[in-house]
Design a protein around this motif. Structure first.
Motif, PDB file in Angstrom:
ATOM      1  N   ALA A  95       0.828  -1.208   0.000  1.00  0.00           N
ATOM      2  CA  ALA A  95       0.000   0.000   0.000  1.00  0.00           C
ATOM      3  C   ALA A  95       0.865   1.261   0.000  1.00  0.00           C
ATOM      4  CB  ALA A  95      -0.938  -0.008   1.206  1.00  0.00           C
ATOM      5  N   LEU A  96       1.902   1.275   0.826  1.00  0.00           N
ATOM      6  CA  LEU A  96       2.780   2.451   0.885  1.00  0.00           C
ATOM      7  C   LEU A  96       3.541   2.621  -0.424  1.00  0.00           C
ATOM      8  CD1 LEU A  96       3.928   4.828   2.429  1.00  0.00           C
ATOM      9  CD2 LEU A  96       5.568   3.278   3.499  1.00  0.00           C
ATOM     10  N   GLY A  97       3.928   1.511  -1.042  1.00  0.00           N
ATOM     11  CA  GLY A  97       4.593   1.588  -2.341  1.00  0.00           C
ATOM     12  C   GLY A  97       3.696   2.213  -3.392  1.00  0.00           C
ATOM     13  N   LYS A  98       2.437   1.811  -3.420  1.00  0.00           N
ATOM     14  CA  LYS A  98       1.490   2.376  -4.388  1.00  0.00           C
ATOM     15  C   LYS A  98       1.247   3.857  -4.123  1.00  0.00           C
ATOM     16  CE  LYS A  98      -1.036  -1.867  -5.395  1.00  0.00           C
ATOM     17  NZ  LYS A  98      -2.333  -2.556  -5.256  1.00  0.00           N
ATOM     18  N   GLU A  99       1.078   4.214  -2.860  1.00  0.00           N
ATOM     19  CA  GLU A  99       0.843   5.624  -2.530  1.00  0.00           C
ATOM     20  C   GLU A  99       2.080   6.468  -2.825  1.00  0.00           C
ATOM     21  OE1 GLU A  99      -2.101   6.973  -1.800  1.00  0.00           O
ATOM     22  OE2 GLU A  99      -2.902   4.954  -2.001  1.00  0.00           O
ATOM     23  N   SER A 100       3.257   5.927  -2.557  1.00  0.00           N
ATOM     24  CA  SER A 100       4.492   6.658  -2.841  1.00  0.00           C
ATOM     25  C   SER A 100       4.648   6.889  -4.337  1.00  0.00           C
ATOM     26  CB  SER A 100       5.695   5.884  -2.296  1.00  0.00           C
ATOM     27  OG  SER A 100       5.607   5.779  -0.897  1.00  0.00           O
ATOM     28  N   GLN A 101       4.234   5.924  -5.123  1.00  0.00           N
ATOM     29  CA  GLN A 101       4.265   6.102  -6.571  1.00  0.00           C
ATOM     30  C   GLN A 101       3.300   7.214  -6.994  1.00  0.00           C
ATOM     31  OE1 GLN A 101       2.839   2.764  -8.830  1.00  0.00           O
ATOM     32  NE2 GLN A 101       3.909   3.409 -10.673  1.00  0.00           N
ATOM     33  N   GLN A 102       2.137   7.274  -6.362  1.00  0.00           N
ATOM     34  CA  GLN A 102       1.142   8.304  -6.684  1.00  0.00           C
ATOM     35  C   GLN A 102       1.669   9.715  -6.409  1.00  0.00           C
ATOM     36  OE1 GLN A 102      -2.073   8.411  -7.874  1.00  0.00           O
ATOM     37  NE2 GLN A 102      -1.931   6.251  -8.413  1.00  0.00           N
ATOM     38  N   ILE A 103       2.492   9.860  -5.379  1.00  0.00           N
ATOM     39  CA  ILE A 103       2.996  11.196  -5.033  1.00  0.00           C
ATOM     40  C   ILE A 103       4.404  11.434  -5.578  1.00  0.00           C
ATOM     41  CG2 ILE A 103       1.537  11.421  -2.995  1.00  0.00           C
ATOM     42  CD1 ILE A 103       3.931  10.673  -1.256  1.00  0.00           C
ATOM     43  N   ASP A 104       4.817  10.585  -6.513  1.00  0.00           N
ATOM     44  CA  ASP A 104       6.120  10.698  -7.184  1.00  0.00           C
ATOM     45  C   ASP A 104       7.305  10.597  -6.229  1.00  0.00           C
ATOM     46  OD1 ASP A 104       5.001  10.934  -9.730  1.00  0.00           O
ATOM     47  OD2 ASP A 104       4.741  13.095  -9.496  1.00  0.00           O
ATOM     48  N   ASN A 105       7.162   9.781  -5.202  1.00  0.00           N
ATOM     49  CA  ASN A 105       8.269   9.497  -4.297  1.00  0.00           C
ATOM     50  C   ASN A 105       8.830   8.125  -4.696  1.00  0.00           C
ATOM     51  OD1 ASN A 105      10.065   9.100  -2.238  1.00  0.00           O
ATOM     52  ND2 ASN A 105       8.646   9.659  -0.604  1.00  0.00           N
ATOM     53  N   THR A 106       9.585   8.121  -5.784  1.00  0.00           N
ATOM     54  CA  THR A 106      10.056   6.873  -6.380  1.00  0.00           C
ATOM     55  C   THR A 106      10.973   6.106  -5.444  1.00  0.00           C
ATOM     56  OG1 THR A 106       9.959   8.004  -8.507  1.00  0.00           O
ATOM     57  CG2 THR A 106      11.098   5.899  -8.451  1.00  0.00           C
TER      58      THR A 106
END
Length: 131
Positions: A95-106
């Motif tokens: 879940a955190l990986g998906k959300e981090s991708q959404q906010i461009d925190n690669t």
């Protein structure tokens, strides 16, 4: 008012009762407040904190607030890192990986997904899906 009067349990019940409507942002805020009351109580309830914070993260995500969702999931991981609950850990990293991708925190997204690949208890098909 209930929190100020040292009745956090009743305050938690009141917050949870107010979540009935379909406003995801309001539900997330109330769940987050309930989570903090669990951890700030005289005898902290860490699992209840993590559960309610994870629900808050899900509601934040549904309402489009991915930054707040990522913060909520990170708090859940901070609590769960002290315990050995691999399936919860896996779900929160995903879940955190998906959300981090959404906010461009690669970098955070990659870090979370790398944690999924080292899960030795996972079948090969699941690990392949993560790749």
């Amino acid at each position: 008012v209930l929190v100020a009067s040292d009745r956090p349990r009743e305050a938690i019940g009141a917050l949870k009762a107010a979540i009935i409507d379909n406003n995801h942002l309001r539900a997330a805020l109330l769940l987050e407040q309930a989570a903090y009351l669990y951890i700030l109580s005289p005898k902290p309830l860490y699992r209840k904190f993590a559960f309610h914070m994870a629900l808050a993260g899900r509601h934040y995500s549904t309402s489009g607030n991915h930054n707040l969702s990522a913060q909520a999931y990170a708090l859940v991981l901070a609590v769960h890192s002290k315990h050995k609950w691999p399936f919860i850990d896996e779900h929160m990293h995903l879940a955190l990986g998906k959300e981090s991708q959404q906010i461009d925190n690669t970098s955070m997204a990659l870090q979370c997904w790398m944690r999924l690949l080292v899960a030795v208890y996972q079948p090969a098909a699941t690990l392949q899906k993560y790749l």
